[in-house]
Motif scaffolding. Structure first.
Motif, PDB file in Angstrom:
ATOM      1  N   ALA A  39      -9.970  -1.346  -8.587  1.00 16.29           N
ATOM      2  CA  ALA A  39     -11.225  -1.119  -9.313  1.00 16.29           C
ATOM      3  C   ALA A  39     -12.410  -1.823  -8.653  1.00 16.29           C
ATOM      4  N   GLY A  40     -12.163  -2.971  -8.021  1.00 16.16           N
ATOM      5  CA  GLY A  40     -13.244  -3.705  -7.369  1.00 16.16           C
ATOM      6  C   GLY A  40     -13.315  -3.491  -5.872  1.00 16.16           C
ATOM      7  N   ALA A  41     -12.642  -2.462  -5.360  1.00 15.64           N
ATOM      8  CA  ALA A  41     -12.576  -2.242  -3.917  1.00 15.64           C
ATOM      9  C   ALA A  41     -13.880  -1.648  -3.381  1.00 15.64           C
ATOM     10  N   LEU A  42     -14.117  -1.877  -2.097  1.00 17.47           N
ATOM     11  CA  LEU A  42     -15.359  -1.444  -1.466  1.00 17.47           C
ATOM     12  C   LEU A  42     -15.510   0.071  -1.485  1.00 17.47           C
ATOM     13  N   HIS A  43     -14.417   0.809  -1.286  1.00 12.89           N
ATOM     14  CA  HIS A  43     -14.547   2.270  -1.213  1.00 12.89           C
ATOM     15  C   HIS A  43     -15.024   2.862  -2.534  1.00 12.89           C
ATOM     16  N   VAL A  44     -14.764   2.171  -3.628  1.00 12.80           N
ATOM     17  CA  VAL A  44     -15.207   2.657  -4.940  1.00 12.80           C
ATOM     18  C   VAL A  44     -16.732   2.595  -5.048  1.00 12.80           C
ATOM     19  N   SER A  45     -17.285   1.475  -4.614  1.00  9.62           N
ATOM     20  CA  SER A  45     -18.745   1.317  -4.701  1.00  9.62           C
ATOM     21  C   SER A  45     -19.483   2.127  -3.642  1.00  9.62           C
ATOM     22  N   GLU A  46     -18.793   2.516  -2.565  1.00  7.72           N
ATOM     23  CA  GLU A  46     -19.428   3.301  -1.506  1.00  7.72           C
ATOM     24  C   GLU A  46     -19.647   4.757  -1.919  1.00  7.72           C
ATOM     25  N   ALA A  47     -18.852   5.248  -2.864  1.00  9.47           N
ATOM     26  CA  ALA A  47     -18.913   6.666  -3.234  1.00  9.47           C
ATOM     27  C   ALA A  47     -20.013   6.932  -4.256  1.00  9.47           C
ATOM     28  N   ASP A  48     -20.423   8.189  -4.339  1.00  2.00           N
ATOM     29  CA  ASP A  48     -21.396   8.592  -5.353  1.00  2.00           C
ATOM     30  C   ASP A  48     -20.764   8.622  -6.737  1.00  2.00           C
ATOM     31  N   GLN A  49     -19.482   8.993  -6.796  1.00  2.00           N
ATOM     32  CA  GLN A  49     -18.739   9.012  -8.045  1.00  2.00           C
ATOM     33  C   GLN A  49     -17.341   8.464  -7.774  1.00  2.00           C
ATOM     34  N   ALA A  50     -16.681   7.986  -8.825  1.00  2.00           N
ATOM     35  CA  ALA A  50     -15.334   7.450  -8.654  1.00  2.00           C
ATOM     36  C   ALA A  50     -14.524   7.707  -9.914  1.00  2.00           C
ATOM     37  N   VAL A  51     -13.225   7.971  -9.723  1.00  2.00           N
ATOM     38  CA  VAL A  51     -12.337   8.268 -10.838  1.00  2.00           C
ATOM     39  C   VAL A  51     -11.072   7.424 -10.704  1.00  2.00           C
ATOM     40  N   CYS A  52     -10.711   6.726 -11.773  1.00  2.00           N
ATOM     41  CA  CYS A  52      -9.456   5.967 -11.776  1.00  2.00           C
ATOM     42  C   CYS A  52      -8.305   6.941 -11.984  1.00  2.00           C
ATOM     43  N   ILE A  53      -7.279   6.823 -11.145  1.00  2.00           N
ATOM     44  CA  ILE A  53      -6.174   7.789 -11.201  1.00  2.00           C
ATOM     45  C   ILE A  53      -4.843   7.145 -11.585  1.00  2.00           C
ATOM     46  N   GLY A  54      -4.875   5.903 -12.099  1.00  2.00           N
ATOM     47  CA  GLY A  54      -3.626   5.355 -12.604  1.00  2.00           C
ATOM     48  C   GLY A  54      -3.339   3.936 -12.190  1.00  2.00           C
ATOM     49  N   PRO A  55      -2.138   3.449 -12.498  1.00  2.00           N
ATOM     50  CA  PRO A  55      -1.727   2.087 -12.182  1.00  2.00           C
ATOM     51  C   PRO A  55      -1.665   1.824 -10.678  1.00  2.00           C
ATOM     52  N   ALA A  56      -1.388   0.558 -10.346  1.00  2.00           N
ATOM     53  CA  ALA A  56      -1.433   0.129  -8.946  1.00  2.00           C
ATOM     54  C   ALA A  56      -0.409   0.829  -8.064  1.00  2.00           C
ATOM     55  N   ALA A  57       0.795   1.026  -8.573  1.00  2.00           N
ATOM     56  CA  ALA A  57       1.861   1.608  -7.752  1.00  2.00           C
ATOM     57  C   ALA A  57       1.449   2.975  -7.218  1.00  2.00           C
ATOM     58  N   VAL A  58       1.684   3.216  -5.920  1.00  2.00           N
ATOM     59  CA  VAL A  58       1.229   4.472  -5.311  1.00  2.00           C
ATOM     60  C   VAL A  58       1.891   5.680  -5.945  1.00  2.00           C
ATOM     61  N   GLY A  59       3.117   5.510  -6.439  1.00  2.00           N
ATOM     62  CA  GLY A  59       3.806   6.612  -7.075  1.00  2.00           C
ATOM     63  C   GLY A  59       3.217   7.011  -8.415  1.00  2.00           C
ATOM     64  N   GLU A  60       2.293   6.196  -8.911  1.00  2.00           N
ATOM     65  CA  GLU A  60       1.618   6.504 -10.168  1.00  2.00           C
ATOM     66  C   GLU A  60       0.126   6.735  -9.969  1.00  2.00           C
ATOM     67  N   SER A  61      -0.328   6.732  -8.724  1.00  2.00           N
ATOM     68  CA  SER A  61      -1.771   6.899  -8.472  1.00  2.00           C
ATOM     69  C   SER A  61      -2.010   7.714  -7.207  1.00  2.00           C
ATOM     70  N   TYR A  62      -2.071   7.062  -6.051  1.00  2.00           N
ATOM     71  CA  TYR A  62      -2.498   7.730  -4.822  1.00  2.00           C
ATOM     72  C   TYR A  62      -1.546   8.819  -4.336  1.00  2.00           C
ATOM     73  N   LEU A  63      -0.312   8.806  -4.784  1.00  2.00           N
ATOM     74  CA  LEU A  63       0.641   9.833  -4.364  1.00  2.00           C
ATOM     75  C   LEU A  63       0.831  10.928  -5.404  1.00  2.00           C
ATOM     76  N   VAL A  64       0.068  10.883  -6.486  1.00  2.00           N
ATOM     77  CA  VAL A  64       0.210  11.895  -7.533  1.00  2.00           C
ATOM     78  C   VAL A  64      -0.837  12.985  -7.310  1.00  2.00           C
ATOM     79  N   ALA A  65      -0.406  14.096  -6.739  1.00  2.00           N
ATOM     80  CA  ALA A  65      -1.330  15.173  -6.374  1.00  2.00           C
ATOM     81  C   ALA A  65      -2.080  15.713  -7.584  1.00  2.00           C
ATOM     82  N   ASP A  66      -1.391  15.850  -8.708  1.00  2.00           N
ATOM     83  CA  ASP A  66      -2.036  16.423  -9.893  1.00  2.00           C
ATOM     84  C   ASP A  66      -3.217  15.573 -10.358  1.00  2.00           C
ATOM     85  N   LYS A  67      -3.082  14.259 -10.267  1.00  2.00           N
ATOM     86  CA  LYS A  67      -4.173  13.375 -10.686  1.00  2.00           C
ATOM     87  C   LYS A  67      -5.376  13.509  -9.751  1.00  2.00           C
ATOM     88  N   ILE A  68      -5.108  13.658  -8.475  1.00  2.00           N
ATOM     89  CA  ILE A  68      -6.203  13.786  -7.509  1.00  2.00           C
ATOM     90  C   ILE A  68      -6.906  15.133  -7.673  1.00  2.00           C
TER      91      ILE A  68
END
Length: 669
Positions: A39-68
């Motif tokens: 939530a406090g990462a640099l890439h979040v503040s660099e974007a025009d918009q940002a969406v939280c896609i889940g917990p820290a574990a990649v299997g519940e966030s960055y690897l979940v295609a449906d959430k993205i």
């Protein structure tokens, strides 16, 4: 032609920041996705918009295609750039984007699927006439078949995960008796990292160069190569230094490899940016290794010697435009070198590190004074947490020069001036690699670390030097004095200006005696004795993170950060975390030789290999911990009997948490 107006970057860290900056320069709006941990990462503040896609574990966030995909719909993004890692080489994700009418900024799913399998891609490359290493890449994956085919291929032998990369699921095997266990661990690691335990076998090419070709292709049948990158300096098959062009490659070899890489791209109807990796022997014979169907971590060195923005090219191709240049128009100029700054401890077998970034400062052209030829790609900022859930790479430091010597010199200096405090890191290791004569002479192969660098001080110095401890005591003293604290609390001796500190590093306490006279200090380390060596330091100035002092007539600067009684210090000899334990009672630590097996970092328990009551030997693996996308075996420090187990598979644990207790064997004397 695909109309793109808003790009969602389905990634995090430095690559997300880097993609967003080019997208913004070209007038596109950008969307970040982030996990709860970011939530406090640099890439979040660099974007025009940002969406939280889940917990820290990649299997519940960055690897979940449906959430993205849901985040893209929610924000109106009509294109997705996957960066590298995560879903960047996921054919199903590419198909899902297409089904939703969202432009996937990368190759078609068919190319991703083919090249994502080392087994299938090698078969395709053999059919396309691209030189390949002899080995086994058939569908029968039984252990019996792999063991039999390995004997036919001969040793030394490479066991490789067919899916994924980054050195995970890869083993170098020198003799038959090691093979069954190495196949088992490679398969297990591959299943954990990539969801597939499929393996291939290849004859090991000993001491080769690892050279890769950057290729680009468009929708109109055009394909070009943009020179090569030499990635020969590696540790555990992870790249340490990348440079372009290679000091080993001549124009004739460059053309042959480039044309082979273009043939590889055309063989799979490729679109966008890709990298074809080769192993090259001392006689300049080259062999296909794999094709990465995405932008590479090391793409900046190609950008610097070509003057091109590869992300901009990706966006043009994704929009349906032809390639901006033909092969004849591609020009290489100068030299560029890149290193990867990792949160890992070279003194402790490069164990990944976690914690809070206490200080981040890096030199680049935007800083004052201007630093010519330096580029920093990073996604962190002071105060950010480095968690166990993601890759430990913090930043990339890149330098350009008119020639190779200038680029290396600039890069080594820039690495030295980069400040990362809060966790142990590989900064000194990188400096020393860059300044090594073998690398400077352009003679480094994939065996460089083992042959020329295995005993470097950056890996061997297990404890801070007496000089480092003396500087630490000075910092503690000045901090207390500036805060108005009574220095008598530090064991004031008979002389009012003499003080004693006890500072702990990695479980070992060090006694430091400090005598003050104005801004001059005489400091000694260890118990007082007639032979005790003392050193003199003159204090000049101190601010929040920077101390200037004079030692032996030379004015020097060191960087530091405090968190209560914990000091994070980098004086040029490495990063050290020290604790003021002056008033704490002595306590037994669960370190080497202890019956306490503790988590080496935050992570998840993959497997507990023993039960209570089991007899174990010193050095035996008791628990496997997974953190930062790697498995870490935790071993018994003593021989004895397992008396307690405090963890289970799947459990998230914290650094230094007690996992297993072993009662030592009783002596028969």
């Amino acid at each position: 032609m695909s109309k793109i107006t808003k790009i969602l970057v389905a990634n995090r860290g430095e690559i997300a920041v880097r993609v967003m900056r080019t997208a913004r320069d070209l007038g596109y709006r950008t969307v970040a996705v982030y996990s709860e941990a970011d939530a406090g990462a640099l890439h979040v503040s660099e974007a025009d918009q940002a969406v939280c896609i889940g917990p820290a574990a990649v299997g519940e966030s960055y690897l979940v295609a449906d959430k993205i995909l849901a985040a893209a719909k929610q924000t109106g993004a009509d294109a997705i750039h996957p960066g590298y890692g995560f879903l960047s080489e996921n054919a199903d994700f590419s198909k899902a984007c297409e089904a939703e009418g969202i432009v996937f900024i990368g190759p078609r799913a068919e190319a991703i699927e083919l090249m994502g399998s080392k087994r299938l891609s090698k078969i395709a490359m053999i059919d396309a006439g691209v030189p390949c290493i002899p080995g086994y890449q058939d569908a029968d994956q039984s252990d019996q078949t792999l063991l039999a085919r390995a004997e036919e291929i001969g040793f030394p032998l490479m066991v490789k995960a067919s899916a994924g990369g980054g050195g995970r699921g890869m083993r170098l095997v020198f003799e038959h008796r090691q093979l069954a266990e190495q196949i088992r661990t490679a398969r297990s690691e591959a299943e954990t990292a990539f969801g597939s335990g499929e393996l291939i076998l290849e004859r090991a090419v000993i001491e080769p160069r690892h050279i890769e070709i950057q290729v680009f292709a468009d929708e109109h049948g055009n394909a070009v190569y943009l020179g090569e990158r030499d990635c020969s300096i590696q540790r555990r098959h992870q790249k340490v230094v990348e440079e372009a062009p290679s000091p080993f490659v001549d124009p004739e070899l460059r053309q042959r490899m480039g044309e082979a890489a273009v043939n590889a791209a055309k063989a799979c109807s490729y679109r966008g940016a890709g990298t074809v990796e080769f192993l090259v022997d001392k006689d300049k014979n080259f062999y296909f290794l794999e094709m990465n169907t995405r932008l590479q971590v090391e793409h900046p060195v190609t950008e610097l010697i070509t003057g091109l923005d590869l992300v901009a090219w990706q966006l043009k191709v994704a929009s349906g435009d032809p390639l901006p240049l033909t092969q004849d128009q591609v020009q290489l100029k100068g030299h560029a070198v890149e290193v990867r700054l990792y949160a890992e401890d070279p003194r402790n077998n490069f164990m990944p590190q976690t914690g809070q970034v206490r200080l981040w400062s890096c030199p680049e052209r935007t800083n004052s004074p201007e630093r010519s030829g330096i580029r920093m790609d990073h996604g962190i900022q002071t105060g950010q947490q480095v968690s166990p859930f993601y890759d430990p790479m913090i930043a990339k430091v890149i330098a350009y020069g008119d020639n190779r010597a200038e680029a290396i010199r600039r890069l080594a200096s820039a690495v030295q001036d980069t400040q990362l405090l809060g966790m142990n890191n590989n900064k000194l290791f990188l400096q020393n690699v860059l300044r090594h004569d073998v690398f400077g002479d352009g003679e480094a192969t994939t065996a460089f670390i083992e042959q020329h660098f295995s005993s470097d001080v950056s890996m061997d110095q297990k404890q801070p030097s007496n000089t480092t401890l003396a500087k630490a005591a000075l910092l503690y003293f000045k901090r207390s004095k500036d805060a108005g604290q009574d220095q008598k609390f530090h064991w004031s001796r008979s002389v009012a200006q003499s003080y004693a500190y006890k500072l702990e590093f990695d479980g070992q306490s060090n006694l430091i005696n400090l005598s003050e006279s104005d801004d001059h200090f005489v400091i000694s380390v260890g118990e007082p004795s007639s032979e005790q060596e003392s050193m003199a330091l003159q204090f000049v100035s101190l601010d929040d993170n920077r101390c200037v002092y004079i030692e032996n007539g030379v004015r020097e600067t060191l960087h530091f950060a405090f968190d209560n009684k914990t000091l994070y210090l980098d004086d040029g000899t490495g990063h050290f975390i020290l604790e003021d334990v002056t008033h704490q009672p002595a306590a037994a630590a669960g370190g080497a030789g202890s019956g306490q097996i503790k988590a080496t970092m935050d992570g998840a328990i993959v497997e507990v290999l023993v039960n209570e009551g089991d007899a174990v030997e010193a050095g035996q693996t008791l628990v496997i911990l997974e953190a930062m996308k790697m498995e870490h075996p935790l071993k018994a420090g003593i021989s004895g009997t397992v008396s307690a187990i405090s963890c289970e598979a799947g459990q998230q644990v914290k650094s230094k948490q007690l996992l297993v207790s072993v009662d030592g064997e009783e002596s028969n004397d």
